[in-house]
Write a protein that holds these residues in place. Structure first.
Motif, mmCIF file in Angstrom:
data_model
loop_
_atom_site.group_PDB
_atom_site.id
_atom_site.type_symbol
_atom_site.label_atom_id
_atom_site.label_comp_id
_atom_site.label_asym_id
_atom_site.label_seq_id
_atom_site.Cartn_x
_atom_site.Cartn_y
_atom_site.Cartn_z
ATOM 1 N N THR A 158 0.817 -1.209 0.000
ATOM 2 C CA THR A 158 0.000 0.000 0.000
ATOM 3 C C THR A 158 0.850 1.259 0.000
ATOM 4 O OG1 THR A 158 -1.880 -1.101 1.041
ATOM 5 C CG2 THR A 158 -1.749 1.285 1.299
ATOM 6 N N GLY A 182 -3.325 -0.796 5.367
ATOM 7 C CA GLY A 182 -3.820 0.347 4.611
ATOM 8 C C GLY A 182 -3.175 1.637 5.060
ATOM 9 N N VAL A 225 -5.791 0.797 0.094
ATOM 10 C CA VAL A 225 -5.474 -0.572 0.503
ATOM 11 C C VAL A 225 -5.218 -1.355 -0.781
ATOM 12 C CG1 VAL A 225 -6.173 -2.632 1.759
ATOM 13 C CG2 VAL A 225 -6.983 -0.404 2.529
ATOM 14 N N ALA A 226 -3.967 -1.670 -1.050
ATOM 15 C CA ALA A 226 -3.627 -2.407 -2.271
ATOM 16 C C ALA A 226 -4.251 -3.800 -2.235
ATOM 17 C CB ALA A 226 -2.112 -2.511 -2.416
ATOM 18 N N THR A 248 -8.237 0.935 -4.212
ATOM 19 C CA THR A 248 -7.865 -0.452 -3.934
ATOM 20 C C THR A 248 -7.690 -1.227 -5.239
ATOM 21 O OG1 THR A 248 -8.437 -2.387 -2.567
ATOM 22 C CG2 THR A 248 -10.263 -1.246 -3.653
#
Length: 310
Positions: A158, A182, A225-226, A248
């Motif tokens: 992230t 995140g 948030v990846a 995301t």
């Protein structure tokens, strides 16, 4: 302190050695020493994962410590490492490209210990056994940092995505398997439409915007948030922090995610999706710099994103 997560390498420490070959000076590090660096720098107390319990069909290739804790050394195939290949997923294509290069005495570093395809009934599936057998024959180990690479830090999934987008981090948030996965931060974009454009330009392909809320981003505050961040727990924590824009990876509105999409619509939260792969690749790219600092040549293996993720 390192936990010594390497079966056959438990007592095989020592200094990395310079070796000369093909007229050039190459650099070879003991695999155990490399694993110790990764252990010390990334795997902290309190992080946990559950990959191994779903990997029974390839259990014979897994290191004892990976079976125990689902992180670190996945396949203990190498004694020495002279090059590191970095990838998001250990797909058959990725492993095939490592093998096609003729790699020996090397390491494949991956964020995930399994392969992702949202189009399948079970989105994660296991590494190809034939490819694993060939990696074993070529002495190419497989090493995984999933939760440890999601945990907030210089190389995290992230944080590196936020850096690529030019987001100033305010603070990390969202506890995931003991990691803070995140970030809440500020971006210069005034509207979600502008952010959508910047997101697409940064990832190199069209992204998806679910415009459930106001167009204006108050104070430029967003949550990032990846990967799989479109989650009720993530969204609830965003609301507690008065943030209503989520960036995301996986945002497909399907049977699995229908409840969170309904909640986001009701709460007027804008959601931007950029695929699982594309939002997590920046961490694996940056890990090449980490290995280079250890004087190990490193290369990132590009893959194609699955647009069905969005």
């Amino acid at each position: 302190m390192p936990n010594g997560n390497v079966g056959v390498h438990e007592r095989e420490y020592g200094q990395a050695a310079r070796q000369r070959g093909n007229g050039k000076v190459g650099y070879t590090m003991k695999a155990a020493e490399l694993y110790d660096h990764l252990e010390h720098d990334f795997i902290s107390e309190g992080l946990w994962d559950r990959w191994a319990e779903h990997m029974g069909e390839i259990e014979g290739y897994l290191s004892p410590n990976f079976i125990k804790r689902s992180m670190g050394l996945v396949c203990d195939f190498a004694t020495d490492v002279n090059k590191v290949y970095s990838a998001v997923f250990p797909s058959e294509d990725v492993m095939g490209r490592v093998l096609a290069e003729g790699a020996t005495d090397a390491m494949l570093f991956v964020h995930h210990a399994a392969v992702w395809d949202i189009r399948r009934p079970s989105a994660f599936y296991q590494m190809d056994r034939k490819s694993l057998e060939r990696l074993k024959g070529n002495r190419v180990s497989v090493y995984n940092l999933h939760v440890p690479l999601d945990d907030f830090g210089e190389y995290s999934t992230t944080k590196t995505l936020a850096d690529a987008l030019g987001i100033e981090v305010e603070r990390p948030f969202f506890d995931y398997c003991g990691a803070l996965a995140g970030i809440i931060g500020r971006i210069g974009c005034r509207s979600v439409e502008e952010l959508h454009r910047v997101f697409s330009e940064t990832l190199g392909h069209q992204t998806r915007l679910y415009p459930y809320g106001d167009s204006v981003i108050p104070d430029g505050r967003v949550a990032v948030v990846a990967g799989g961040g479109n989650d009720l727990a993530v969204v609830s924590e965003m609301l507690e922090n008065n943030v209503k824009t989520l960036v995301t990876g996986i945002t497909a509105n399907n049977d699995v995610s229908a409840k969170v999409h309904a909640f986001e619509q009701k709460s007027r939260i804008n959601v931007l999706g950029g695929t699982h792969y594309s939002t997590e690749k920046f961490a694996c790219i940056k890990m090449c710099a980490y290995f280079e600092r250890l004087e190990l040549p490193s290369v990132f293996i590009e893959e194609e994103p699955l647009f069905e993720d969005m």
